[in-house]
Scaffold this active site. Structure first.
Site, PDB file in Angstrom:
ATOM      1  N   SER A  78      61.215 -78.635 -26.985  1.00 15.65           N
ATOM      2  CA  SER A  78      62.583 -78.116 -27.032  1.00 15.65           C
ATOM      3  C   SER A  78      63.085 -78.215 -28.466  1.00 15.65           C
ATOM      4  O   SER A  78      62.387 -78.728 -29.347  1.00 15.65           O
ATOM      5  CB  SER A  78      63.490 -78.938 -26.118  1.00 15.65           C
ATOM      6  OG  SER A  78      63.734 -80.201 -26.728  1.00 15.65           O
ATOM      7  N   LYS A  79      64.311 -77.762 -28.650  1.00 19.81           N
ATOM      8  CA  LYS A  79      64.898 -77.750 -29.999  1.00 19.81           C
ATOM      9  C   LYS A  79      64.889 -79.131 -30.640  1.00 19.81           C
ATOM     10  O   LYS A  79      64.893 -79.259 -31.861  1.00 19.81           O
ATOM     11  CB  LYS A  79      66.342 -77.254 -29.920  1.00 19.81           C
ATOM     12  CG  LYS A  79      66.450 -75.773 -29.688  1.00 19.81           C
ATOM     13  CD  LYS A  79      67.822 -75.289 -30.139  1.00 19.81           C
ATOM     14  CE  LYS A  79      68.083 -73.886 -29.683  1.00 19.81           C
ATOM     15  NZ  LYS A  79      68.881 -73.789 -28.471  1.00 19.81           N
ATOM     16  N   ARG A  80      64.906 -80.164 -29.796  1.00 18.47           N
ATOM     17  CA  ARG A  80      64.891 -81.524 -30.350  1.00 18.47           C
ATOM     18  C   ARG A  80      63.659 -81.754 -31.230  1.00 18.47           C
ATOM     19  O   ARG A  80      63.669 -82.576 -32.126  1.00 18.47           O
ATOM     20  CB  ARG A  80      64.849 -82.568 -29.220  1.00 18.47           C
ATOM     21  CG  ARG A  80      66.183 -82.859 -28.584  1.00 18.47           C
ATOM     22  CD  ARG A  80      66.064 -83.967 -27.561  1.00 18.47           C
ATOM     23  NE  ARG A  80      65.079 -83.661 -26.526  1.00 18.47           N
ATOM     24  CZ  ARG A  80      63.997 -84.386 -26.291  1.00 18.47           C
ATOM     25  NH1 ARG A  80      63.732 -85.452 -26.999  1.00 18.47           N
ATOM     26  NH2 ARG A  80      63.172 -84.040 -25.316  1.00 18.47           N
ATOM     27  N   HIS A  81      62.578 -81.047 -30.912  1.00 19.48           N
ATOM     28  CA  HIS A  81      61.339 -81.273 -31.665  1.00 19.48           C
ATOM     29  C   HIS A  81      61.261 -80.442 -32.937  1.00 19.48           C
ATOM     30  O   HIS A  81      60.449 -80.715 -33.805  1.00 19.48           O
ATOM     31  CB  HIS A  81      60.122 -80.920 -30.784  1.00 19.48           C
ATOM     32  CG  HIS A  81      60.055 -81.734 -29.529  1.00 19.48           C
ATOM     33  ND1 HIS A  81      60.370 -81.224 -28.286  1.00 19.48           N
ATOM     34  CD2 HIS A  81      59.741 -83.027 -29.332  1.00 19.48           C
ATOM     35  CE1 HIS A  81      60.241 -82.175 -27.383  1.00 19.48           C
ATOM     36  NE2 HIS A  81      59.864 -83.273 -27.977  1.00 19.48           N
TER      37      HIS A  81
END
Ligand code: GLU
Length: 500
Positions: free
Chosen positions: A257-260
């Site tokens: 996800s965007k967190r990565h």
């Protein structure tokens, strides 16, 4: 029967790595088997679907060079390929199931359903299915239900999930998957009260009518599969073969996800990833091709793709590995093609003036000559303008300590810079090895290493200790500009050396 597969995105977000991987695997499978690859837009969620995302879908695949054989833009024998253009069909098929006693009208209003949802906090250990719809309308006598529906009473159509028994299917990758019918979401809605189909109905009807032979999609769709199987059975249709693809995870083991980091294809594109690298890397997320090789063109992949080479285990998205692929493909480009690819990045970054300024004739030829200097050093295209900036405008003078080779001091650095600058007019820069040899001899005379003689000059010319090849840079800049930069740097070093 010839292979027909589809990519069936809902245009409710930007195209991301997971979606492209699904599309790519379907595309490769079709190509490997001489089949057809179909694009179908599943825009049944009218509030979340948007034209912007449809445009992004087309842009993305156009850029990647992945084309479908049938789809909304290219047409085909089984169209239309946009679900919102097929709405009439879905009611017809839902009614067929009602007539066959496999589905029923449900008149429960939204307030009753939401009351039911809030009253039914699941007990520990209870599955999601145990607190879904209570099937109140399933027992309404069918003539009565028809009469109420025909009288205009608001209703949805629900699928009858068998109350007992099990539903199973054989996933091409995961093997046999079996669900107790009691655990399947009770009686999902097929047709909403506004006449719009749900994903489940539209998906199954379209896969059947479009004669899809294999459904390859993300593993998060597994819970829908038993429902779909029950529907195929209810219609009396043969289901397609299912193949649920391994998840794509981030380095921490959670779904990517965007967190990565970047996940939208746009972001990779803007940063200067080349399509070949992205395709190659994404194709390897959860699949292997041949042993001992990393680099595959789209054509290679299309020839080699096989379902039995897909992994069951999740794939981990490795940004560093992708960057490595990108560097490989950048280096494999012809200089001319790479120059064309880098030009828009240079224009946007303001290499030729204010951002957006196109190069003048002189700047253009300088840029063309300079690209080979950075080709070996790029991980992605947007890095190039900063690496080449010193050729287009004088870089700010580096801090004094940058000029000083290890174990030496400012006066010695100034001296070496003077020696190097004085040597330059004697060098024939069209002959790099000979120029280097001159510097080597001079370094020996001056009692220092070649690197120490070059370092102050490099920092003076490029503004940095790490730069593209120095002699080529000097040749491109021309002697007067180079000597002027060297003089400025010497003055700064002298001032630093005489400071108390
Ligand atoms: N519309 C679904 C999606 O957005 C399709 C799932 C499927 O392939 O069945 O992914």
């Amino acid at each position: 029967m010839s292979v027909r597969v589809r990519y069936a995105p809902s245009p409710t977000g930007l195209q991301h790595i997971g979606g492209v991987r699904t599309a790519l695997f379907n595309y490769l499978f079709a190509r490997a088997n001489g089949g057809k690859f179909i694009l179908r837009l599943e825009d049944t969620d009218r509030t979340r679907s948007s034209e912007e995302y449809v445009k992004n879908l087309y842009d993305t695949f156009d850029w990647l060079g992945i084309r479908w054989d049938e789809g909304p833009d290219v047409g085909g024998p089984k169209g239309p390929y946009v679900q919102s253009e097929r709405f009439g069909l879905y009611r017809q098929y839902a009614e067929k199931l009602v007539a066959a006693g496999k589905a029923y009208y449900c008149f429960c209003g939204e307030d009753r359903l939401s009351r039911m949802r809030s009253d039914a906090e699941p007990e520990e250990g209870e599955g999601a299915a145990s607190y879904g719809y209570d099937r109140a309308c399933r027992n309404i006598e069918s003539a009565e239900a028809r009469r109420r529906a025909e009288a205009g009473e608001a209703h949805v159509i629900r699928l009858k999930i068998p109350l007992e028994g099990t539903t199973k299917f054989r996933d091409l990758l995961l093997g046999e998957i079996e669900w107790k019918n009691a655990d399947v979401s009770p009686d999902p809605v097929l047709l909403k009260s506004d006449g719009f189909p749900t994903y489940h109905l539209a998906n199954v009807v379209d896969d059947h009518l479009m004669e899809i032979t294999h459904v390859m999609r993300a593993q998060e769709w597994i819970p829908s599969a038993p429902m779909h199987m029950i529907m195929y059975e209810a219609f009396g249709w043969t289901p397609p073969s299912l193949c649920h693809l391994p998840m794509v995870l981030g380095s921490d083991g959670h779904k990517l996800s965007k967190r990565h980091g970047a996940t939208a294809v746009n972001e990779f594109r803007t940063k200067g990833y080349v399509k070949e690298a992205l395709i190659n890397y994404v194709a390897m997320l959860g699949a292997s091709y041949e042993d001992g090789r990393d680099l595959y063109s789209l054509e290679d992949l299309a020839r080699l793709f096989r379902i039995d080479r897909i992994n069951k285990a999740p794939a981990v998205f490795d940004y560093v590995k992708l960057e490595w692929f990108n560097g490989q493909y950048i280096r494999a480009k012809e200089d001319g093609e790479l120059t064309e690819m880098l030009l828009p990045f240079a224009v946007d970054a303001g290499l030729f003036g204010a951002p957006g300024t196109r190069p003048s004739g002189g700047q253009d030829s300088l840029f063309r000559s300079a690209v080979p200097l950075v080709k070996e050093r790029l991980s992605y295209l947007s890095e190039a303008p900063a690496k080449l900036a010193y050729l287009f405008s004088e870089p700010p003078l580096a801090p004094v300590e940058e000029f000083i080779p290890k174990k030496l001091d400012a006066p010695r650095a100034a001296e070496l810079l003077a020696i190097a600058a004085a040597l330059l007019p004697d060098c024939d820069l069209s002959d790099i090895p000979a120029s280097e040899e001159k510097f080597r001899t001079k370094a020996a005379e001056a009692g220092c290493k070649l690197g120490d003689l070059m370092m102050p000059l490099r920092v003076a010319v490029t503004g940095s200790r790490v730069s593209p090849p120095l002699f080529e840079s000097i040749r491109l800049l021309g002697l007067p500009a180079v000597l002027a930069r060297a003089a400025k740097a010497r003055a700064a070093l002298a001032a630093a050396g005489s400071a108390p």
